[in-house]
Design a protein around this motif. Sequence first.
Motif, PDB file in Angstrom:
ATOM      1  N   HIS A   1       0.856  -1.175   0.000  1.00 19.72           N
ATOM      2  CA  HIS A   1       0.000   0.000   0.000  1.00 19.72           C
ATOM      3  C   HIS A   1       0.893   1.225   0.000  1.00 19.72           C
ATOM      4  CE1 HIS A   1      -3.532   2.373   0.984  1.00 19.72           C
ATOM      5  NE2 HIS A   1      -2.850   2.939   1.952  1.00 19.72           N
ATOM      6  N   ARG A   2       0.571   2.200  -0.772  1.00 21.90           N
ATOM      7  CA  ARG A   2       1.424   3.380  -0.861  1.00 21.90           C
ATOM      8  C   ARG A   2       0.779   4.533  -0.110  1.00 21.90           C
ATOM      9  NH1 ARG A   2       6.298   4.595  -0.731  1.00 21.90           N
ATOM     10  NH2 ARG A   2       6.972   6.295  -2.026  1.00 21.90           N
ATOM     11  N   CYS A   3       1.120   4.680   1.154  1.00 15.01           N
ATOM     12  CA  CYS A   3       0.697   5.858   1.911  1.00 15.01           C
ATOM     13  C   CYS A   3       1.527   7.031   1.407  1.00 15.01           C
ATOM     14  CB  CYS A   3       0.992   5.698   3.403  1.00 15.01           C
ATOM     15  SG  CYS A   3      -0.006   4.478   4.235  1.00 15.01           S
ATOM     16  N   PRO A   4       0.928   8.202   1.249  1.00 13.78           N
ATOM     17  CA  PRO A   4       1.723   9.359   0.830  1.00 13.78           C
ATOM     18  C   PRO A   4       2.828   9.654   1.857  1.00 13.78           C
ATOM     19  CG  PRO A   4      -0.626   9.844   0.780  1.00 13.78           C
ATOM     20  CD  PRO A   4      -0.472   8.510   1.432  1.00 13.78           C
ATOM     21  N   LYS A   5       3.963  10.113   1.369  1.00 12.31           N
ATOM     22  CA  LYS A   5       5.105  10.406   2.244  1.00 12.31           C
ATOM     23  C   LYS A   5       4.721  11.388   3.343  1.00 12.31           C
ATOM     24  CE  LYS A   5       9.914  11.637   2.388  1.00 12.31           C
ATOM     25  NZ  LYS A   5      10.591  10.444   2.780  1.00 12.31           N
ATOM     26  N   SER A   6       3.915  12.399   3.007  1.00 13.21           N
ATOM     27  CA  SER A   6       3.510  13.384   4.022  1.00 13.21           C
ATOM     28  C   SER A   6       2.757  12.705   5.168  1.00 13.21           C
ATOM     29  CB  SER A   6       2.663  14.493   3.396  1.00 13.21           C
ATOM     30  OG  SER A   6       1.501  13.938   2.796  1.00 13.21           O
ATOM     31  N   MET A   7       1.914  11.714   4.841  1.00  9.31           N
ATOM     32  CA  MET A   7       1.172  10.993   5.882  1.00  9.31           C
ATOM     33  C   MET A   7       2.125  10.147   6.717  1.00  9.31           C
ATOM     34  SD  MET A   7      -1.714   8.025   5.632  1.00  9.31           S
ATOM     35  CE  MET A   7      -3.148   9.038   5.411  1.00  9.31           C
ATOM     36  N   ARG A   8       3.044   9.433   6.060  1.00  7.97           N
ATOM     37  CA  ARG A   8       3.996   8.593   6.798  1.00  7.97           C
ATOM     38  C   ARG A   8       4.831   9.433   7.754  1.00  7.97           C
ATOM     39  NH1 ARG A   8       5.185   6.915   1.566  1.00  7.97           N
ATOM     40  NH2 ARG A   8       7.365   7.549   1.831  1.00  7.97           N
ATOM     41  N   MET A   9       5.311  10.569   7.282  1.00 10.48           N
ATOM     42  CA  MET A   9       6.142  11.444   8.128  1.00 10.48           C
ATOM     43  C   MET A   9       5.331  11.993   9.304  1.00 10.48           C
ATOM     44  SD  MET A   9       9.202  11.381   6.941  1.00 10.48           S
ATOM     45  CE  MET A   9      10.009  12.870   7.512  1.00 10.48           C
ATOM     46  N   ARG A  10       4.077  12.351   9.053  1.00 14.59           N
ATOM     47  CA  ARG A  10       3.218  12.867  10.130  1.00 14.59           C
ATOM     48  C   ARG A  10       2.999  11.779  11.183  1.00 14.59           C
ATOM     49  NH1 ARG A  10      -1.991  12.315  10.470  1.00 14.59           N
ATOM     50  NH2 ARG A  10      -2.304  12.009   8.245  1.00 14.59           N
ATOM     51  N   ILE A  11       2.720  10.563  10.730  1.00  8.00           N
ATOM     52  CA  ILE A  11       2.475   9.443  11.654  1.00  8.00           C
ATOM     53  C   ILE A  11       3.734   9.129  12.455  1.00  8.00           C
ATOM     54  CG2 ILE A  11       1.974   6.962  11.760  1.00  8.00           C
ATOM     55  CD1 ILE A  11      -0.487   8.802  11.295  1.00  8.00           C
ATOM     56  N   LEU A  12       4.881   9.056  11.804  1.00  8.29           N
ATOM     57  CA  LEU A  12       6.127   8.783  12.530  1.00  8.29           C
ATOM     58  C   LEU A  12       6.408   9.877  13.554  1.00  8.29           C
ATOM     59  CD1 LEU A  12       8.423   7.406   9.689  1.00  8.29           C
ATOM     60  CD2 LEU A  12       7.341   6.130  11.552  1.00  8.29           C
ATOM     61  N   GLY A  13       6.127  11.126  13.190  1.00 15.37           N
ATOM     62  CA  GLY A  13       6.331  12.246  14.112  1.00 15.37           C
ATOM     63  C   GLY A  13       5.412  12.186  15.319  1.00 15.37           C
ATOM     64  N   GLN A  14       4.241  11.536  15.169  1.00 11.91           N
ATOM     65  CA  GLN A  14       3.281  11.401  16.279  1.00 11.91           C
ATOM     66  C   GLN A  14       3.600  10.207  17.175  1.00 11.91           C
ATOM     67  OE1 GLN A  14      -0.534  10.897  14.417  1.00 11.91           O
ATOM     68  NE2 GLN A  14      -0.732  13.046  13.884  1.00 11.91           N
TER      69      GLN A  14
END
Length: 170
Positions: free
Chosen positions: A38-51
């Motif tokens: 599944h390709r989550c957008p990079k912006s979403m992945r970075m936001r999730i990792l930051g949380q």
Amino acid sequence: MTTSQNPKDGALAVGLQDLLPPGQRRQIPLRSTCPEPHRCPKSMRMRILGQTRLFEGLTVNQLDSIDKRMVSLSWAEGDLLYTAGGPADHLYVVATGLVKAVQLAANGKDTIVDIRAPGDLFGGFSVVGQPVYTETVQALVTTCALRIDTGVFRAVLLEHPKSPCAYLTM
């Protein structure tokens, strides 16, 4: 049982679905039975990792380094991400959706021990001496999670000794 008549030759046809017991009939749409890339957008992945608590305080570059080592996967509602007793080879971070963790209770029934939501980390803590999963995790809704191999996660711990995730090895 459903039958249909062929308009050309008048032959009757029986639907294959009707020959299977109800629990074995296929549903439309067909449900996934394994994780799908599944390709989550990079912006979403970075936001999730930051949380994610364990990555608090890391810079954008450090989070990007972690993101590059993760794979995003998705599961349909009801699919198992992993089962208790299996080798604890991966850590997961929920990106979207919800999962439940269940353990077998003394009475033989499954007991929900946790619900994980976006930003929550769970899975194989073989990095701290837990070689097998202690719970079974199931998607409550369609779920996307970021997954990292526990060996790769060990390297992340060594690279970021001042982050909260480094406390896992202490």
